[in-house]
Design a protein around this motif. Structure first.
Motif, PDB file in Angstrom:
ATOM      1  N   SER A  56       0.834  -1.206   0.000  1.00 60.62           N
ATOM      2  CA  SER A  56       0.000   0.000   0.000  1.00 60.62           C
ATOM      3  C   SER A  56       0.866   1.251   0.000  1.00 60.62           C
ATOM      4  O   SER A  56       0.461   2.294  -0.501  1.00 60.62           O
ATOM      5  N   SER A  57       2.078   1.136   0.555  1.00 57.99           N
ATOM      6  CA  SER A  57       3.018   2.259   0.548  1.00 57.99           C
ATOM      7  C   SER A  57       4.432   1.695   0.511  1.00 57.99           C
ATOM      8  O   SER A  57       4.634   0.497   0.703  1.00 57.99           O
ATOM      9  N   GLY A  58       5.395   2.565   0.298  1.00 61.26           N
ATOM     10  CA  GLY A  58       6.788   2.136   0.236  1.00 61.26           C
ATOM     11  C   GLY A  58       7.485   2.152   1.588  1.00 61.26           C
ATOM     12  O   GLY A  58       8.694   1.949   1.662  1.00 61.26           O
ATOM     13  N   ARG A  59       6.739   2.384   2.657  1.00 58.96           N
ATOM     14  CA  ARG A  59       7.336   2.473   4.000  1.00 58.96           C
ATOM     15  C   ARG A  59       8.157   1.248   4.365  1.00 58.96           C
ATOM     16  O   ARG A  59       9.208   1.357   4.978  1.00 58.96           O
ATOM     17  N   MET A  60       7.657   0.079   4.043  1.00 59.15           N
ATOM     18  CA  MET A  60       8.334  -1.176   4.394  1.00 59.15           C
ATOM     19  C   MET A  60       9.139  -1.730   3.215  1.00 59.15           C
ATOM     20  O   MET A  60       9.465  -2.903   3.180  1.00 59.15           O
ATOM     21  N   GLY A  61       9.443  -0.887   2.251  1.00 52.28           N
ATOM     22  CA  GLY A  61      10.134  -1.330   1.048  1.00 52.28           C
ATOM     23  C   GLY A  61       9.138  -1.540  -0.076  1.00 52.28           C
ATOM     24  O   GLY A  61       7.946  -1.731   0.173  1.00 52.28           O
ATOM     25  N   GLY A  62       9.618  -1.491  -1.277  1.00 52.79           N
ATOM     26  CA  GLY A  62       8.747  -1.641  -2.434  1.00 52.79           C
ATOM     27  C   GLY A  62       8.345  -3.088  -2.657  1.00 52.79           C
ATOM     28  O   GLY A  62       8.966  -4.011  -2.122  1.00 52.79           O
ATOM     29  N   PRO A  63       7.315  -3.295  -3.446  1.00 52.65           N
ATOM     30  CA  PRO A  63       6.842  -4.662  -3.696  1.00 52.65           C
ATOM     31  C   PRO A  63       7.868  -5.528  -4.416  1.00 52.65           C
ATOM     32  O   PRO A  63       7.965  -6.727  -4.150  1.00 52.65           O
ATOM     33  N   LEU A  64       8.643  -4.930  -5.304  1.00 49.63           N
ATOM     34  CA  LEU A  64       9.620  -5.726  -6.058  1.00 49.63           C
ATOM     35  C   LEU A  64      10.748  -6.219  -5.154  1.00 49.63           C
ATOM     36  O   LEU A  64      11.299  -7.297  -5.378  1.00 49.63           O
ATOM     37  N   GLU A  65      11.080  -5.445  -4.139  1.00 46.40           N
ATOM     38  CA  GLU A  65      12.123  -5.845  -3.189  1.00 46.40           C
ATOM     39  C   GLU A  65      11.719  -7.084  -2.387  1.00 46.40           C
ATOM     40  O   GLU A  65      12.582  -7.795  -1.874  1.00 46.40           O
ATOM     41  N   ALA A  66      10.432  -7.320  -2.256  1.00 49.68           N
ATOM     42  CA  ALA A  66       9.938  -8.450  -1.467  1.00 49.68           C
ATOM     43  C   ALA A  66      10.182  -9.799  -2.149  1.00 49.68           C
ATOM     44  O   ALA A  66      10.073 -10.844  -1.521  1.00 49.68           O
ATOM     45  N   VAL A  67      10.514  -9.770  -3.429  1.00 42.33           N
ATOM     46  CA  VAL A  67      10.783 -11.019  -4.148  1.00 42.33           C
ATOM     47  C   VAL A  67      12.283 -11.292  -4.028  1.00 42.33           C
ATOM     48  O   VAL A  67      13.057 -11.109  -4.961  1.00 42.33           O
ATOM     49  N   ASN A  68      12.674 -11.744  -2.845  1.00 40.54           N
ATOM     50  CA  ASN A  68      14.089 -11.969  -2.548  1.00 40.54           C
ATOM     51  C   ASN A  68      14.559 -13.332  -3.067  1.00 40.54           C
ATOM     52  O   ASN A  68      13.797 -14.084  -3.671  1.00 40.54           O
ATOM     53  N   ARG A  69      15.806 -13.660  -2.796  1.00 42.12           N
ATOM     54  CA  ARG A  69      16.416 -14.900  -3.293  1.00 42.12           C
ATOM     55  C   ARG A  69      15.642 -16.142  -2.823  1.00 42.12           C
ATOM     56  O   ARG A  69      15.399 -17.062  -3.603  1.00 42.12           O
ATOM     57  N   VAL A  70      15.238 -16.171  -1.565  1.00 41.31           N
ATOM     58  CA  VAL A  70      14.495 -17.329  -1.027  1.00 41.31           C
ATOM     59  C   VAL A  70      13.164 -17.483  -1.757  1.00 41.31           C
ATOM     60  O   VAL A  70      12.789 -18.591  -2.163  1.00 41.31           O
ATOM     61  N   LYS A  71      12.447 -16.395  -1.947  1.00 42.00           N
ATOM     62  CA  LYS A  71      11.155 -16.419  -2.656  1.00 42.00           C
ATOM     63  C   LYS A  71      11.371 -16.883  -4.100  1.00 42.00           C
ATOM     64  O   LYS A  71      10.602 -17.695  -4.627  1.00 42.00           O
ATOM     65  N   GLN A  72      12.421 -16.391  -4.733  1.00 41.74           N
ATOM     66  CA  GLN A  72      12.723 -16.788  -6.110  1.00 41.74           C
ATOM     67  C   GLN A  72      12.970 -18.293  -6.207  1.00 41.74           C
ATOM     68  O   GLN A  72      12.475 -18.946  -7.139  1.00 41.74           O
ATOM     69  N   GLU A  73      13.707 -18.845  -5.263  1.00 45.81           N
ATOM     70  CA  GLU A  73      13.999 -20.283  -5.290  1.00 45.81           C
ATOM     71  C   GLU A  73      12.726 -21.115  -5.123  1.00 45.81           C
ATOM     72  O   GLU A  73      12.565 -22.138  -5.780  1.00 45.81           O
ATOM     73  N   ARG A  74      11.821 -20.670  -4.260  1.00 43.49           N
ATOM     74  CA  ARG A  74      10.551 -21.398  -4.072  1.00 43.49           C
ATOM     75  C   ARG A  74       9.694 -21.329  -5.342  1.00 43.49           C
ATOM     76  O   ARG A  74       9.056 -22.312  -5.721  1.00 43.49           O
ATOM     77  N   ILE A  75       9.694 -20.184  -5.995  1.00 45.35           N
ATOM     78  CA  ILE A  75       8.936 -20.043  -7.244  1.00 45.35           C
ATOM     79  C   ILE A  75       9.542 -20.931  -8.329  1.00 45.35           C
ATOM     80  O   ILE A  75       8.822 -21.613  -9.062  1.00 45.35           O
TER      81      ILE A  75
END
Length: 113
Positions: A56-75
């Motif tokens: 909803s906002s960039g306060r906790m980081g942007g949405p693209l930043e949330a797709v980290n290495r661990v998330k990428q490996e699971r995908i």
């Protein structure tokens, strides 16, 4: 609205955006032991595995930043299993795209990882 409903709402928004860009949605919310893929699509000759992230906002980081290495490996692991379970040949051209939604702004990153 709970988290699942919120996620579904933004996944639908991402799906509409992708369809306008020529993607054909094959499956939504594919789940297996290895992980989850929000959208499985066809785009041209590519089989595309799409991760959708909303903030909803960039306060906790942007949405693209949330797709980290661990998330990428699971995908990736879920994508491999998807191809195996659907008898898709290993030489099928694939890619991983990310749709980031920040407030009302939608950003598509093709071949994100």
């Amino acid at each position: 609205m709970n988290k699942r409903e919120t996620g579904s709402c933004y996944e639908e928004q991402a799906a509409v955006c992708l369809q306008k860009k020529g993607y054909r949605i094959i499956e939504r919310n594919y789940r297996c032991r290895q992980g989850e893929v929000d959208l499985v699509c066809r785009h041209g000759r590519y089989l595309v595995f799409v991760e959708v992230k909303y903030r909803s906002s960039g306060r906790m980081g942007g949405p693209l930043e949330a797709v980290n290495r661990v998330k990428q490996e699971r995908i990736r692991a879920a994508a491999v299993y998807y191809m195996f379970s659907h008898n898709i040949p290993e030489d099928c051209p694939c890619r991983f795209d990310v749709v980031g939604i920040l407030g009302n702004q939608v950003e598509l990153i093709q071949d994100a990882f």
